[in-house]
Design an enzyme around this catalytic site. Structure first.
Site, PDB file in Angstrom:
ATOM      1  N   HIS A   1      34.750  35.621  42.646  1.00 38.02           N
ATOM      2  CA  HIS A   1      35.023  36.786  42.717  1.00 38.02           C
ATOM      3  C   HIS A   1      36.204  36.832  43.820  1.00 38.02           C
ATOM      4  CE1 HIS A   1      34.926  40.937  44.172  1.00 38.02           C
ATOM      5  NE2 HIS A   1      34.955  40.456  45.559  1.00 38.02           N
TER       6      HIS A   1
ATOM      7  N   SER B   1      43.352  48.566  47.412  1.00 35.98           N
ATOM      8  CA  SER B   1      42.148  47.863  46.885  1.00 35.98           C
ATOM      9  C   SER B   1      42.600  47.020  45.656  1.00 35.98           C
ATOM     10  CB  SER B   1      40.985  48.616  46.668  1.00 35.98           C
ATOM     11  OG  SER B   1      39.792  47.528  46.147  1.00 35.98           O
TER      12      SER B   1
ATOM     13  N   SER C   1      38.799  39.581  46.091  1.00 34.14           N
ATOM     14  CA  SER C   1      39.165  40.787  46.598  1.00 34.14           C
ATOM     15  C   SER C   1      39.767  40.840  47.946  1.00 34.14           C
ATOM     16  CB  SER C   1      37.937  41.633  46.499  1.00 34.14           C
ATOM     17  OG  SER C   1      37.081  41.337  47.527  1.00 34.14           O
TER      18      SER C   1
ATOM     19  N   ASP D   1      40.589  48.087  39.756  1.00 35.41           N
ATOM     20  CA  ASP D   1      41.459  48.476  40.617  1.00 35.41           C
ATOM     21  C   ASP D   1      42.837  47.884  40.217  1.00 35.41           C
ATOM     22  OD1 ASP D   1      39.959  49.506  42.922  1.00 35.41           O
ATOM     23  OD2 ASP D   1      39.338  47.214  43.206  1.00 35.41           O
TER      24      ASP D   1
ATOM     25  N   SER E   1      52.319  47.220  65.598  1.00 38.79           N
ATOM     26  CA  SER E   1      51.340  46.793  66.302  1.00 38.79           C
ATOM     27  C   SER E   1      50.823  45.487  65.450  1.00 38.79           C
ATOM     28  CB  SER E   1      50.197  47.825  66.483  1.00 38.79           C
ATOM     29  OG  SER E   1      49.060  47.401  67.349  1.00 38.79           O
TER      30      SER E   1
END
Length: 350
Positions: A213, A223, A215, A265, A178
């Site tokens: 930062h 993560s 992420s 992480d 998808s």
């Protein structure tokens, strides 16, 4: 007709200030000094009076307007050709507070087709995408910055900025799963830049520092994130610009369980992403070449990227990119791969 009376006529028509119409003098230190256009009008009237050449006020105005535009254009062209990086900074300052202008930070581009020689299957093995991802995908980046000071803060020409960069990887050719966005990296930062007086080899230099930062906003097992404090050194000469950016990663606590929301992480990210980045751009005619490199000299792992933009139409430029190594995205920080892409860029570096 005398020159003085002609100057008075010019003043009455609103073409020159009264003090210069009456005195015929120019003071460089006077803030009310006439412009080049005003002086052109006076000179044209003087010559016409001396030679007996009859010219209408409108014809003199058109002549001086054309001369003023030609001189201004030539001066602007000369300025732009000297130092492209400096010219970009000046242009950004002039338009930064325009309500309908967004100032580019890093390169803004869309690559409808990129190809990777190695898909990061391990990272996605616990998802429904593991077996359906394609080597080909689309990639795009949106990057802008906003000035936070209107006038100088500490030094002439310095600035404090907020920047935001979004970089996405879209599995648009993976119909079986998808066509998901497999990864988006969000990169807000706050940084300060100030020019220096050091001009080696007739160049321009600047220093900066900031906090960033980065992420990917994924669920716990996917993560990835880190926070950095960095410094920057800029060097620019003519059609070449260079930036050196070392950083220090802000430490995070160790996770007691992989599914914990808090904690690090990716504790080994510096082993692959290194401690600095070196980037630059060179413009030759209408072609702009760029490069970017990272390296960890302890682990001998790094990343290299080469880019080329070329004119297509208006502000839209073609963009080709090749990269090799670790960290093309956060999810791939420990994945060694080669990528090649082709598409368009809507901003340049110089």
């Amino acid at each position: 007709m005398k020159v003085r009376s002609l100057s008075a006529i010019l003043f009455n028509l609103g073409l020159v200030p009264a003090v210069y119409a009456e005195q015929g003098q120019v003071s460089e230190t006077d803030p009310a000094a006439p412009s080049a256009y005003d002086l052109c009008l006076l000179e044209a009237i003087k010559k016409g009076n001396e030679t007996g050449n009859d010219q209408t006020v409108e014809s003199i105005k058109r002549q001086c307007e054309l001369e003023n535009v030609t001189q201004t254009t030539a001066q602007d062209h000369k300025k732009k050709s000297e130092n492209l990086a400096e010219n970009r900074v000046e242009t950004e300052r002039e338009t930064a507070f325009e309500p309908f202008v967004m100032t580019a930070h890093h390169l803004n581009y869309l690559l409808p087709i990129t190809y990777s020689d190695k898909i990061n299957q391990k990272a996605y093995e616990e998802t429904d995408w593991a077996e359906g991802m394609e080597h080909a995908e689309a990639e795009f980046q949106i990057s802008f910055k906003v000035p936070l000071n209107y006038s100088d803060m500490i030094f002439d020409g310095d600035g404090l900025f907020f920047g935001m960069t979004l970089k996405s990887f879209w599995q648009v050719y993976a119909a079986d799963i998808s066509r998901p966005f497999r990864e988006t990296n969000y990169r807000p930062e706050l940084f300060y830049v100030a020019p220096t007086g050091w001009e080696p080899f007739d160049s321009k230099t600047a220093l900066g520092f900031g906090i960033e930062h980065e992420s990917n906003g994924q669920r716990q097992d996917l993560s990835r994130s880190w926070n950095r404090v960095y410094a920057q050194f800029y060097f620019a000469k003519d059609n070449f610009a260079l930036k050196f950016q070392p950083w220090w990663r802000i430490p995070e606590s160790e996770k007691s369980d992989p599914n914990d929301a808090s904690g690090d992480d990716n504790p080994d990210i510096e082993d692959y992403m290194g401690h600095f980045e070196l980037s630059g751009a060179y413009k030759w005619n209408e072609l702009e070449f760029s490069f970017l490199g990272r390296e960890n000299f302890s682990t001998h792992k790094g990343y290299g990227e080469l880019g080329l933009t070329f004119p297509i139409w208006g502000k839209v430029r073609g963009y080709a990119k090749y990269s090799a190594g670790y960290g093309s995205s956060l999810i791939d920080y420990d994945q060694n791969q080669q990528r090649v892409g082709l598409g368009i860029a809507i901003t340049g570096l110089l």
